[in-house]
Every structure is written in C-alpha cells, then in structure tokens.
Motif scaffolding. Structure first.
Motif, mmCIF file in Angstrom:
data_model
loop_
_atom_site.group_PDB
_atom_site.id
_atom_site.type_symbol
_atom_site.label_atom_id
_atom_site.label_comp_id
_atom_site.label_asym_id
_atom_site.label_seq_id
_atom_site.Cartn_x
_atom_site.Cartn_y
_atom_site.Cartn_z
ATOM 1 N N GLU A 236 -1.356 28.902 -62.455
ATOM 2 C CA GLU A 236 -0.337 28.284 -63.337
ATOM 3 C C GLU A 236 0.964 27.989 -62.579
ATOM 4 O O GLU A 236 1.790 27.203 -63.034
ATOM 5 N N ASP A 237 1.155 28.636 -61.434
ATOM 6 C CA ASP A 237 2.376 28.395 -60.647
ATOM 7 C C ASP A 237 2.140 27.392 -59.519
ATOM 8 O O ASP A 237 2.938 27.305 -58.583
ATOM 9 N N CYS A 238 1.036 26.685 -59.588
ATOM 10 C CA CYS A 238 0.689 25.786 -58.488
ATOM 11 C C CYS A 238 0.620 24.329 -58.976
ATOM 12 O O CYS A 238 -0.104 24.013 -59.920
ATOM 13 N N PRO A 239 1.373 23.426 -58.341
ATOM 14 C CA PRO A 239 1.343 22.019 -58.789
ATOM 15 C C PRO A 239 -0.021 21.349 -58.585
ATOM 16 O O PRO A 239 -0.369 20.428 -59.327
ATOM 17 N N VAL A 240 -0.794 21.838 -57.609
ATOM 18 C CA VAL A 240 -2.135 21.267 -57.413
ATOM 19 C C VAL A 240 -2.990 21.573 -58.651
ATOM 20 O O VAL A 240 -3.716 20.704 -59.162
ATOM 21 N N PHE A 241 -2.852 22.778 -59.144
ATOM 22 C CA PHE A 241 -3.608 23.163 -60.338
ATOM 23 C C PHE A 241 -3.187 22.314 -61.542
ATOM 24 O O PHE A 241 -4.022 21.905 -62.346
ATOM 25 N N ALA A 242 -1.891 22.039 -61.609
ATOM 26 C CA ALA A 242 -1.407 21.193 -62.722
ATOM 27 C C ALA A 242 -2.061 19.814 -62.657
ATOM 28 O O ALA A 242 -2.398 19.225 -63.696
ATOM 29 N N LEU A 243 -2.281 19.306 -61.469
ATOM 30 C CA LEU A 243 -2.941 17.998 -61.348
ATOM 31 C C LEU A 243 -4.432 18.096 -61.702
ATOM 32 O O LEU A 243 -5.004 17.168 -62.270
ATOM 33 N N HIS A 244 -5.032 19.239 -61.361
ATOM 34 C CA HIS A 244 -6.433 19.440 -61.757
ATOM 35 C C HIS A 244 -6.597 19.271 -63.275
ATOM 36 O O HIS A 244 -7.615 18.778 -63.743
ATOM 37 N N GLN A 245 -5.599 19.693 -64.025
ATOM 38 C CA GLN A 245 -5.690 19.621 -65.496
ATOM 39 C C GLN A 245 -5.967 18.191 -65.970
ATOM 40 O O GLN A 245 -6.602 17.991 -66.995
ATOM 41 N N SER A 246 -5.464 17.230 -65.210
ATOM 42 C CA SER A 246 -5.663 15.835 -65.639
ATOM 43 C C SER A 246 -6.893 15.184 -65.019
ATOM 44 O O SER A 246 -7.387 14.192 -65.541
ATOM 45 N N PHE A 247 -7.356 15.702 -63.899
ATOM 46 C CA PHE A 247 -8.414 14.963 -63.190
ATOM 47 C C PHE A 247 -9.718 15.725 -63.011
ATOM 48 O O PHE A 247 -10.714 15.145 -62.591
ATOM 49 N N SER A 248 -9.744 17.019 -63.311
ATOM 50 C CA SER A 248 -10.972 17.789 -63.099
ATOM 51 C C SER A 248 -11.586 18.170 -64.437
ATOM 52 O O SER A 248 -10.905 18.161 -65.469
ATOM 53 N N SER A 249 -12.874 18.505 -64.372
ATOM 54 C CA SER A 249 -13.556 18.863 -65.623
ATOM 55 C C SER A 249 -13.114 20.258 -66.072
ATOM 56 O O SER A 249 -12.602 21.041 -65.263
ATOM 57 N N LYS A 250 -13.364 20.545 -67.338
ATOM 58 C CA LYS A 250 -12.981 21.861 -67.890
ATOM 59 C C LYS A 250 -13.638 22.972 -67.097
ATOM 60 O O LYS A 250 -13.045 24.010 -66.817
ATOM 61 N N GLU A 251 -14.886 22.738 -66.741
ATOM 62 C CA GLU A 251 -15.630 23.759 -66.008
ATOM 63 C C GLU A 251 -15.017 23.995 -64.625
ATOM 64 O O GLU A 251 -14.825 25.138 -64.202
ATOM 65 N N GLU A 252 -14.685 22.905 -63.941
ATOM 66 C CA GLU A 252 -14.058 23.049 -62.617
ATOM 67 C C GLU A 252 -12.718 23.785 -62.733
ATOM 68 O O GLU A 252 -12.410 24.651 -61.909
ATOM 69 N N ILE A 253 -11.969 23.451 -63.771
ATOM 70 C CA ILE A 253 -10.654 24.083 -63.945
ATOM 71 C C ILE A 253 -10.842 25.596 -64.157
ATOM 72 O O ILE A 253 -10.134 26.410 -63.561
ATOM 73 N N ARG A 254 -11.832 25.926 -64.987
ATOM 74 C CA ARG A 254 -12.108 27.355 -65.240
ATOM 75 C C ARG A 254 -12.500 28.056 -63.938
ATOM 76 O O ARG A 254 -12.005 29.120 -63.610
ATOM 77 N N GLU A 255 -13.389 27.430 -63.191
ATOM 78 C CA GLU A 255 -13.860 28.038 -61.927
ATOM 79 C C GLU A 255 -12.715 28.215 -60.935
ATOM 80 O O GLU A 255 -12.575 29.264 -60.315
ATOM 81 N N ILE A 256 -11.887 27.168 -60.805
ATOM 82 C CA ILE A 256 -10.772 27.249 -59.850
ATOM 83 C C ILE A 256 -9.781 28.334 -60.268
ATOM 84 O O ILE A 256 -9.317 29.132 -59.443
ATOM 85 N N SER A 257 -9.519 28.381 -61.565
ATOM 86 C CA SER A 257 -8.576 29.374 -62.066
ATOM 87 C C SER A 257 -9.061 30.787 -61.710
ATOM 88 O O SER A 257 -8.286 31.623 -61.226
ATOM 89 N N TYR A 258 -10.338 31.038 -61.901
ATOM 90 C CA TYR A 258 -10.917 32.350 -61.604
ATOM 91 C C TYR A 258 -10.901 32.602 -60.089
ATOM 92 O O TYR A 258 -10.443 33.645 -59.619
ATOM 93 N N ALA A 259 -11.364 31.607 -59.342
ATOM 94 C CA ALA A 259 -11.501 31.784 -57.888
ATOM 95 C C ALA A 259 -10.140 31.936 -57.199
ATOM 96 O O ALA A 259 -10.014 32.687 -56.227
ATOM 97 N N CYS A 260 -9.122 31.255 -57.719
ATOM 98 C CA CYS A 260 -7.781 31.346 -57.130
ATOM 99 C C CYS A 260 -7.246 32.770 -57.312
ATOM 100 O O CYS A 260 -6.737 33.382 -56.378
ATOM 101 N N ARG A 261 -7.425 33.309 -58.512
ATOM 102 C CA ARG A 261 -6.957 34.675 -58.785
ATOM 103 C C ARG A 261 -7.675 35.706 -57.931
ATOM 104 O O ARG A 261 -7.143 36.748 -57.594
ATOM 105 N N LYS A 262 -8.943 35.429 -57.617
ATOM 106 C CA LYS A 262 -9.743 36.385 -56.827
ATOM 107 C C LYS A 262 -9.669 36.066 -55.328
ATOM 108 O O LYS A 262 -10.330 36.727 -54.529
ATOM 109 N N ALA A 263 -8.965 35.029 -54.993
ATOM 110 C CA ALA A 263 -8.878 34.555 -53.593
ATOM 111 C C ALA A 263 -10.256 34.220 -53.028
ATOM 112 O O ALA A 263 -10.504 34.371 -51.833
ATOM 113 N N SER A 264 -11.148 33.752 -53.906
ATOM 114 C CA SER A 264 -12.470 33.378 -53.398
ATOM 115 C C SER A 264 -12.571 31.865 -53.120
ATOM 116 O O SER A 264 -13.616 31.360 -52.767
#
Ligand code: SF4
Length: 325
Positions: A236-264
């Motif tokens: 939520e503190d990353c502008p790249v993630f904010a752009l994902h909200q408009s251009f990536s699928s819900k599933e990708e957004i969910r996966e990235i959100s999880y993976a970013c928090r886990k550093a995976s």
C-alpha cells in the motif's frame, strides 16, 4: 436512459496520460454508445492560462485528437471538433457576459486556487475570470444536458446552471440546465510517486511506446522498506502497487500483495508484471493510433467542426430571436 446530448472538452496542452483515460476518456467512450456526444478540443481555454507562451497550442491539437481516436472515441458516433473554429461560441459568450454577475465568477474556487498555483504568470485577466462562463457556453451552444466531470468540477456545473437559469428567467425557458455525469477521480501516482501530472513531468502517456513504458517503470521508487530483496514490504506504500490496481488482474494484485509482504517477490519481477499488463492494455490504443496516423486526421476534425458549427449556428439564431438583437 433516454438519449441525451453529452458535452465535454480537453485543453490541447500536451500528451494525454493514463490519468486522463481513467478520469475522463474511459467515460467518454462509454457515453458515446448511448448518447450524442460533442467532444471539443478547447484551445481558447488553453489560452486563458498559456497566453504568455502559446506557441505549442496549435501543434498539440493533432496530438490530442490522435489520443482521443486511439482510445476509441469514434468520429462516426461522436462529434469531435475544435473550439476556436466555432466562432458562434464567442458571440454567445459575449451575450451571456452581459447577464453574468462578476461576483459569481469571482467565487469560483479554482479562480483563487489557480492564481496561487500558477504564480509565474499574471492571471488577473478578463479571460481567466471568464473561463467558467466560456465553459458554460461550450456546453449550452450544442444544447448539452450531460457533462462528464470529476467531483472537483461540480462547482462549475452549478455555476453553469445558475447562469442558464438567469438567461431563461430573462428571455424564456430555452436552455436545459446541464447535469453532471460524475467520472472517477483518478488515483494514479506518477512515476515519481507524486500525483500524476503534466506539470510534474511524471506521466505515463497513452501514446507511450512499449520501450518507453519499460524505461519509465523500471527506475520507479518502491516501498522504501524494501532495501534488500529479502526485506518484506507494505504494498500500500508503493506507487508501483498503486498502478497495478489499474492494470493487473484481481488475482495478480492479491498474489503480489501477499508476496511483497513475505518478500517472496522482488521489485524487479513485480515491475515486469506491471510493464507487461500496461503494454497489453495499451496495445489496442497503439494499433488504432497507427491506423489513424495513416489517415488525414485533421479532415476528421474539420468534419466535426462543420457539424458542431451547424448546431451552434442554430442555437445562436434562436438566442438572437429571444434576446431581440
Ligand atoms: S514488490 Fe512490488 S509492490 Fe512490493 S515494494 Fe516492490 S514493487 Fe512495490
């Protein structure tokens, strides 16, 4: 909804960016499916703030037109035209300037705000004070009754309705009071993390080529907590993630959100997903643009000018009758 007349415009002040798509053009494309739309390249409006350096306005007209056509504004459905080619606008503006109280224009919030923001130029001009009236004329001269605007422009529509009411009171119920069609306020950050804006030079343009998108996204700042690949982040503190909200699928957004928090996932891989999705999204725009670039787009504009002029002439003749002038 019954078929309405939609009117909106944009200033030719440089390439449109994806915030313009989100905040306006997306709605314009939708509206043309059901309504008669008038979309105006408002070059006189550009002059109200850029009068001191007007050399680029003309050149930007074709670019803006190509932007519109590339996103799917269909000149067979919508009337696309240049404000300054409809001289009737100036006459109606002049007639309405007689009945518009100065106080109404002075209390427009953007009048004061812009004077502070654009403090490198003198905006104590008649044209700048009168620009909300010019907007009103743009709408009513084509008998527009729906105006797609963001929340921040609602005041201008209220003013337009007040002005129309005043005219109707004096000369008879002639004009419809235009209503707003609220468009989303784009929340897209620019590539430097600030609000996306031409004046910050941080935009991602509708016309950007695939390589340009890559060049702009790759060096983008991310969540500062992720100094190393193994540091977990807060998407939520990353502008790249904010752009994902408009251009990536819900599933990708969910996966990235999880993976970013886990550093995976690393930021480079995360950006690669965004670059691909953004390019996939922009590809149909690019194809259409290429097609239109081969045509004489200024002829398309001229056709639109002719149609808009016919409507404007009719309105002006009827207004002259009412005003008895
Ligand atoms: S992984 Fe993605 S969302 Fe997380 S900080 Fe990096 S770029 Fe931002």
């Amino acid at each position: 909804m019954e078929k309405k007349i939609v009117m909106s415009g944009m200033r030719p002040t440089g390439s449109s960016h994806i915030g313009h798509w989100e905040g306006a053009l997306k709605s314009w494309v939708e509206l043309q499916k059901k309504h008669q739309c008038y979309y105006s390249i408002v070059d006189w409006h550009a002059l109200t703030t850029e009068y001191h350096d007007s050399k680029n306005i003309k050149g930007n007209i074709k670019e803006l037109l190509l932007d519109w056509l590339s996103v799917g504004i269909d000149p067979e459905k919508s009337i696309v035209y240049l404000q300054s080619s409809i001289k009737e606008i100036t006459e109606l503006f002049m007639i309405f300037s007689m009945i518009t109280p100065l106080g109404w224009l002075e209390r427009v919030p953007t009048f004061k705000e812009q004077k502070i923001q654009l403090n490198d130029r003198d905006l104590n001009t008649f044209g700048f004070l009168g620009y909300p009236l010019l907007q009103t004329i743009d709408i009513i001269i084509v008998r527009g009754n729906i105006v797609p605007v963001g929340e921040d422009q609602v005041f201008h529509l209220e003013l337009a309705r007040e002005i129309v009411r005043k005219f109707n009171n004096f000369y008879g119920e002639y004009f419809d009071e235009p209503m707003e069609f609220l468009t989303p306020i784009p929340k897209l950050p620019g590539i430097d993390g600030r609000k996306m804006s031409k004046s910050y030079n941080n935009t991602i343009c509708i016309s950007d080529k695939a390589e340009t998108i890559e060049k702009k996204i790759k060096p983008m700042i991310t969540d500062t907590r992720r100094k190393r690949r193994t540091d977990p982040g807060v998407p939520e503190d990353c502008p790249v993630f904010a752009l994902h909200q408009s251009f990536s699928s819900k599933e990708e957004i969910r996966e990235i959100s999880y993976a970013c928090r886990k550093a995976s996932i690393g930021c480079i891989d995360c950006k690669k997903v965004l670059i691909k999705n953004m390019n996939d999204f922009l590809d149909p725009f690019r194809e259409r643009r290429e097609k239109y670039e081969k045509l004489s787009v200024m002829d398309i504009l001229e056709k639109g000018n002719k149609k808009a002029r016919e409507t404007a002439k009719r309105t002006l003749e009827e207004v002259r009758e009412l005003v008895k002038i």
